[in-house]
Scaffold this active site. Sequence first.
Site, PDB file in Angstrom:
ATOM      1  N   ASP A 679       0.823  -1.210   0.000  1.00 48.74           N
ATOM      2  CA  ASP A 679       0.000   0.000   0.000  1.00 48.74           C
ATOM      3  C   ASP A 679       0.858   1.262   0.000  1.00 48.74           C
ATOM      4  O   ASP A 679       1.914   1.316   0.658  1.00 48.74           O
ATOM      5  CB  ASP A 679      -0.902  -0.017   1.239  1.00 48.74           C
ATOM      6  CG  ASP A 679      -1.851   1.166   1.286  1.00 48.74           C
ATOM      7  OD1 ASP A 679      -2.757   1.235   0.447  1.00 48.74           O
ATOM      8  OD2 ASP A 679      -1.664   2.034   2.170  1.00 48.74           O
ATOM      9  N   GLU A 704       1.460  -0.143  -4.934  1.00 47.78           N
ATOM     10  CA  GLU A 704       0.487   0.878  -5.337  1.00 47.78           C
ATOM     11  C   GLU A 704       1.211   2.227  -5.386  1.00 47.78           C
ATOM     12  O   GLU A 704       1.273   2.952  -4.398  1.00 47.78           O
ATOM     13  CB  GLU A 704      -0.674   0.931  -4.341  1.00 47.78           C
ATOM     14  CG  GLU A 704      -1.728   1.957  -4.709  1.00 47.78           C
ATOM     15  CD  GLU A 704      -2.498   2.501  -3.522  1.00 47.78           C
ATOM     16  OE1 GLU A 704      -3.657   2.906  -3.704  1.00 47.78           O
ATOM     17  OE2 GLU A 704      -1.941   2.519  -2.397  1.00 47.78           O
ATOM     18  N   GLY A 773       3.795  -0.735 -21.873  1.00 49.27           N
ATOM     19  CA  GLY A 773       4.534  -0.500 -23.107  1.00 49.27           C
ATOM     20  C   GLY A 773       6.025  -0.378 -22.901  1.00 49.27           C
ATOM     21  O   GLY A 773       6.791  -0.442 -23.866  1.00 49.27           O
ATOM     22  N   ASP A 787     -10.704   1.350  -4.291  1.00 45.76           N
ATOM     23  CA  ASP A 787     -10.682   2.810  -4.185  1.00 45.76           C
ATOM     24  C   ASP A 787     -11.444   3.472  -5.332  1.00 45.76           C
ATOM     25  O   ASP A 787     -12.235   4.390  -5.122  1.00 45.76           O
ATOM     26  CB  ASP A 787      -9.237   3.326  -4.191  1.00 45.76           C
ATOM     27  CG  ASP A 787      -8.514   3.044  -2.884  1.00 45.76           C
ATOM     28  OD1 ASP A 787      -9.135   3.212  -1.824  1.00 45.76           O
ATOM     29  OD2 ASP A 787      -7.341   2.660  -2.937  1.00 45.76           O
TER      30      ASP A 787
END
Length: 900
Positions: A679, A704, A773, A787
């Site tokens: 987190d 994250e 990419g 979220d």
Amino acid sequence: MSTVSIEPLLHHHCRRGNSRHRSTPQLIHLSSSLSVFPKKVEFRCRSLCNFRHPTALTLRASSTDTAVAATTAPFFKETFPLELTELVEGKIFVRLDHGKKARNWILTVGCTLPGKWILHWGVSHVDDVGSEWDQPPDEMRPPGSIPIKDYAIETPLKKSASSVGDDTSQEVKIDFHLDGAIAAINFVLKDEETGTWYQYKGRDFKVPLVGYLQEYGNVVGAKKGVGILPGALGKLSNLFFKAESSNSQDKNSSSESRGTKEETRSLEGFYEELPIAKQIAVVNSVTVSVRKCPETAKNLLYLETDLPDHVVVHWGVCKDDAKRWEIPAAPHPPETVVFKDKALRTRLQQKEGANGRWALFTLDEGTAGFLFVFKLSESTWLKCKGNDFYIPLSSANNSPAAAKEDQSEGANVDERSAEEIDESSFTEYTNGIINEIRTLVSGISSEKSRKTKSKEAQESILQEIEKLAAEAYSIFRSTVPTFTEEAISETEELPPSVKITSGTGTGFEILCQGFNWESHKSGRWYMELKDKAAELSSLGFTVIWLPPPTDSVSPEGYMPTDLYNLNCRYGTMDELKETVKAFHKVGIKVLGDVVLNHRCAQYQNSNGVWNIFGGRLNWDDRAVVADDPHFQGRGNKSSGDNFHAAPNIDHSQEFVRKDIKEWLCWLRQEIGYDGWRLDFVRGFWGGYVKYYMDASEPYFAVGEFWDSLSYTYGEMDHNQDAHRQRIIDWINATSGAAGAFDVTTKGILHAALERCEYWRLSDQKGKPPGVVGWWPSRAVTFIENHDTGSTQGHWRFPHDKEIQGYAYILTHPGTPAVFYDHIFSHYKSEIAGLISLRNRNTINCRSIVKITKAERDVYAAIIDEKVAMKIGPGHYEPPNEPKKWSKSLEGRDYKVWEAS
């Protein structure tokens, strides 16, 4: 079509077109690490070996050198071309002039930068003033125009008639008659040398020929006093619609009344300039020659370069093939200083009566090699393909074969010019490395190898390959910003059971987020989820992400207190263990959601501030960062962004790292977690994450790292390279030990699907525009989580278009993550079909994407030559040559085909 916004400064590598831009490169200051390249300075070095004895080169002896016989022939000479890029700024100009005849007008579009410029343009008619283009009538088309399908034409720009000397201005003129049928001229500017499309505020340029189009944000030349644009686009010139009648008209008038309104206005000329920038290649070189001093038998190394005058050479010597830097014995050249007892720094001398700089080094006979890098500024270094320059000093080892083996470039001996050998040698070098890797992996995968080597040995080799790949990415990401991972083997797939390296799984994972924002409310979520283990396995999921397990101030689990207390709103510690075992039984790995950035204190200090912790990890305020003003910590400053709702933990403290390491290892052993969802990793340095990953050895880990994408005037920019670079930087700081959620891809999918702008799904180089990419094996793609969706809805995916998002991420490289709410919804069967297709075709995190279409209303791609897909309302069918395709899945605005 694939386009980019004009507003970001684009950095595409291209050849220099004109000598007038040969100014000193613009250098960007970064950290002072020798291993870091500046992001905005591209550097390439290709070794061009010439072992023929050249004509004698006169050497200049320094004040500390003995005299050198000018006729002594060098036993080694090599030239290294150096490519930097400088940022050259220019402008796009748009001018509207009245012609010689009544109602005759001339629109001029031009550019002042060098390049092969093409105007891609069309018109909008009065009855259709939306985003659709039509081809202009024949009489409007300048000579040399080429039709593009049925909606546009392309016209090459030519040197401006007013250009003088080295002026690179190019332009095209469109001569038209104002007849009332055409509402606007639309265009984008394309640089054919780089493949870059230049837009206006992320949209097509629009030059309106009728007054009511002034409301559009991409209008060039707007009504005076309306739509004036601030900032980088500059001041607009006088705008050109002038009312001839004061009669008011209804805003909701029909197209017929609009036509009448147009007749009451007259067109006025205007001139507008828009700034642009592109990277222009600057080619320099360094030549190194080595010869023996006939009097002292020492090696004399002469270095000459045409780099800028402030360049310093940072150098040393090595005594063996290990190439460890050492400071040589004196004498040293003039203007030489010692750097941290590890190397020497010498300022190069100006050549007399000529451009360029040089230095002469006297080196003892027993020295094996000369090592150096160039220092252009405090934070800018030039190396040779990420390695130190290395010059062997033993003449016995400087035969063509030996030198070829020593040099990292591996260039062939060739008498051609640098220009001729440039591309071929680089291709040979690249193919050689790729083939060696493929041979190695194919050998590991072979039946013979499996019989003779243990699984542990194979995993160890593969782990080292993956670590080297991460290190190589760290070195090369500045020089090749759109890094694309190649498939390791074309003929043999890595079996999903082989773990490549800690934290990154096998590459074939499909992740399920096993909760939403409301899941804690049942009080027994673990047991509810346990009952779905078999079903999730049958759908094809291989990894599940469970909610935060720790007792928390907030019921959702993201404000943890006592880290070892695992009785929380989702269930008890025993229920958590049962659930983990149930998922292991059906072959699904389990990720724990761990909050390492912050922790809620249980006690107040003497000032009433909550910064004293209880439980097994009873830290005091030394564990809290010093620059979080809310919690009065006595630790060091934060290594990231502060999360102001709770005390931010100082990971630089040894006792903190030790405790967290032990806690993670305890979770692995006691609960059975296979890996981590990390987190708010934006709050602390990725190097600490590497420490924790090395200690806990997770099967899979994902961080994250969440921040905002780039917007201009409320519209998302097409170029999101800066955003994905920040995520890449964090992954790189972990040494590739963990992946990251591909927030860039989610945001771009948002804009593409919501606005029907599918061209956004291809970047400037024709690659996927997100993290996937650039570094697909570390990109965890998703469209929704607890979220963004659920009841929070902070950034909800466009309604009714979720399945298009899944059609994208489940057919593309990266590791796809599916949100719980979508699995158990009306999308369930379609998601299951996409997962089945992914597994059936062994699409993995490193699969190769070939984008075949990226236009306004459709995006299409072919993946691994096995799967073709399209999303969007537009039409696409994969070509049936050389492969035959059969449709496998189809739904609202998406189709997927498999190769027969």
